[in-house]
Write a protein that holds these residues in place. Structure first.
Motif, short mmCIF file in Angstrom:
data_model
loop_
_atom_site.label_atom_id
_atom_site.label_comp_id
_atom_site.label_asym_id
_atom_site.label_seq_id
_atom_site.Cartn_x
_atom_site.Cartn_y
_atom_site.Cartn_z
N VAL A 89 0.92 -1.17 -0.14
CA VAL A 89 -0.05 0.14 -0.03
C VAL A 89 0.75 1.12 -0.02
O VAL A 89 0.67 2.34 -0.69
CB VAL A 89 -0.99 0.30 1.27
CG1 VAL A 89 -1.85 1.19 1.21
CG2 VAL A 89 -1.98 -1.13 1.06
N ARG A 90 2.07 1.10 0.81
CA ARG A 90 2.87 2.36 0.72
C ARG A 90 3.35 2.46 -0.59
O ARG A 90 3.66 3.85 -1.06
CB ARG A 90 4.07 2.07 1.74
CG ARG A 90 3.61 2.49 3.33
CD ARG A 90 4.57 2.31 4.22
NE ARG A 90 4.41 2.79 5.41
CZ ARG A 90 4.84 1.86 6.64
NH1 ARG A 90 5.67 1.12 6.40
NH2 ARG A 90 4.43 2.35 7.83
N GLN A 91 3.73 1.70 -1.36
CA GLN A 91 4.11 1.59 -2.81
C GLN A 91 3.18 2.31 -3.79
O GLN A 91 3.44 2.86 -4.62
CB GLN A 91 4.60 0.41 -3.34
CG GLN A 91 5.79 -0.19 -2.66
CD GLN A 91 6.51 -1.26 -3.04
OE1 GLN A 91 5.54 -1.95 -3.88
NE2 GLN A 91 7.51 -1.45 -3.14
N ILE A 92 1.79 2.13 -3.42
CA ILE A 92 0.74 2.74 -4.35
C ILE A 92 0.74 4.29 -3.83
O ILE A 92 0.91 5.11 -4.99
CB ILE A 92 -0.57 2.25 -3.81
CG1 ILE A 92 -0.88 0.76 -4.38
CG2 ILE A 92 -1.85 3.09 -4.43
CD1 ILE A 92 -2.09 0.10 -3.61
N HIS A 93 0.98 4.65 -2.56
CA HIS A 93 0.88 5.88 -2.45
C HIS A 93 2.64 6.64 -3.00
O HIS A 93 2.41 7.73 -3.24
CB HIS A 93 0.92 6.32 -0.72
CG HIS A 93 0.76 7.41 -0.13
ND1 HIS A 93 2.15 8.20 0.57
CD2 HIS A 93 -0.22 8.25 -0.61
CE1 HIS A 93 1.41 9.31 0.60
NE2 HIS A 93 0.29 9.35 0.33
N GLN A 94 3.46 5.87 -2.87
CA GLN A 94 4.60 6.52 -3.64
C GLN A 94 4.52 6.63 -4.89
O GLN A 94 5.16 7.73 -5.49
CB GLN A 94 5.86 5.49 -3.36
CG GLN A 94 6.30 5.42 -1.94
CD GLN A 94 7.30 4.24 -1.41
OE1 GLN A 94 7.54 3.51 -2.49
NE2 GLN A 94 7.63 4.15 -0.31
N ARG A 95 3.79 5.60 -5.67
CA ARG A 95 3.58 5.85 -6.98
C ARG A 95 2.74 7.16 -7.51
O ARG A 95 2.85 7.89 -8.33
CB ARG A 95 2.79 4.54 -7.78
CG ARG A 95 3.70 3.47 -7.83
CD ARG A 95 3.34 2.43 -8.87
NE ARG A 95 2.14 1.94 -8.41
CZ ARG A 95 1.68 1.04 -7.68
NH1 ARG A 95 2.85 0.49 -7.11
NH2 ARG A 95 0.48 0.56 -7.50
N MET A 96 1.86 7.23 -6.63
CA MET A 96 0.85 8.52 -6.72
C MET A 96 1.77 9.64 -6.17
O MET A 96 1.68 10.76 -7.27
CB MET A 96 -0.24 8.38 -5.76
CG MET A 96 -1.17 9.80 -5.60
SD MET A 96 -0.84 11.18 -4.62
CE MET A 96 -0.59 10.48 -3.03
#
Length: 196
Positions: A89-96
């Motif tokens: 989930v943190r990686q989703i946020h980082q991609r955003m």
């Protein structure tokens, strides 16, 4: 219609920037040509009309914000756990954060889809497929939680991303990584087979 794939991608990336910055009303072929630094009329050689451009922007935004398959494969070598979900989930946020324009363009497409039935149908289909892929990935990987947990996590993260993109000061007192960790810990069981 022209078929130079690199030029088409460059035009779509320019359209995403225009859509994110100017909104739907600012998305014109002329604006896309200007953003891409190409002669006026180039965009109209690649897209039949504005609806065609919007539909293709949708596909391109999904390409831009999708995770790197090799990175996912590497991460998934870890034991299934809540901590692994937190990382994903943190990686989703980082991609955003790395592609704010792509996510803002998706928000604009969502709004535009409420006014354009064909776009609404296509966007609903694409987003339903993405959600189902996420649910299937989570369940197949034996990560903690069930299908409903994954949908709840999706909804919560979407809400966080919406605030982060549109009214970031609302969440300014909180660290995004901490919120993601706490959300995941509170929502999902400790281990894949735990029952709450």
């Amino acid at each position: 219609m022209r078929q130079n794939p690199a030029r088409r991608t460059a035009l779509l990336d320019a359209a995403i920037e225009v859509l994110a910055r100017e909104g739907s009303r600012g998305l014109t072929f002329r604006a896309v040509d200007g953003e891409a630094g190409v002669p006026v009329g180039t965009c109209s050689n690649y897209f039949r009309n504005r609806d065609d451009l919007l539909l293709q922007i949708m596909g391109r935004t999904h390409e831009r914000i999708a995770p790197d398959p090799e990175q996912v494969t590497e991460i998934m070598r870890a034991e299934p756990s809540r901590e692994l979900v937190v990382l994903l989930v943190r990686q989703i946020h980082q991609r955003m954060e790395a592609d704010r324009a792509g996510y803002l363009a998706m928000l604009e497409l969502r709004l535009e889809a409420t006014r354009r039935p064909e776009l609404g149908r296509e966007l609903t289909k694409a987003m339903s497929e993405v959600l189902e892929e996420n649910v299937r990935f989570h369940v197949d990987a034996a990560l903690p939680g069930d299908r409903v947990d994954v949908v709840l996590l999706y909804l919560a993260v979407q809400g966080m991303i919406l605030d982060d993109l549109t009214v970031p000061e609302v969440l300014a007192p909180y660290r995004g990584d901490d919120l993601i960790g706490e959300l995941t810990r509170r929502l999902l069981p400790q281990k894949p087979n735990d029952h709450r």
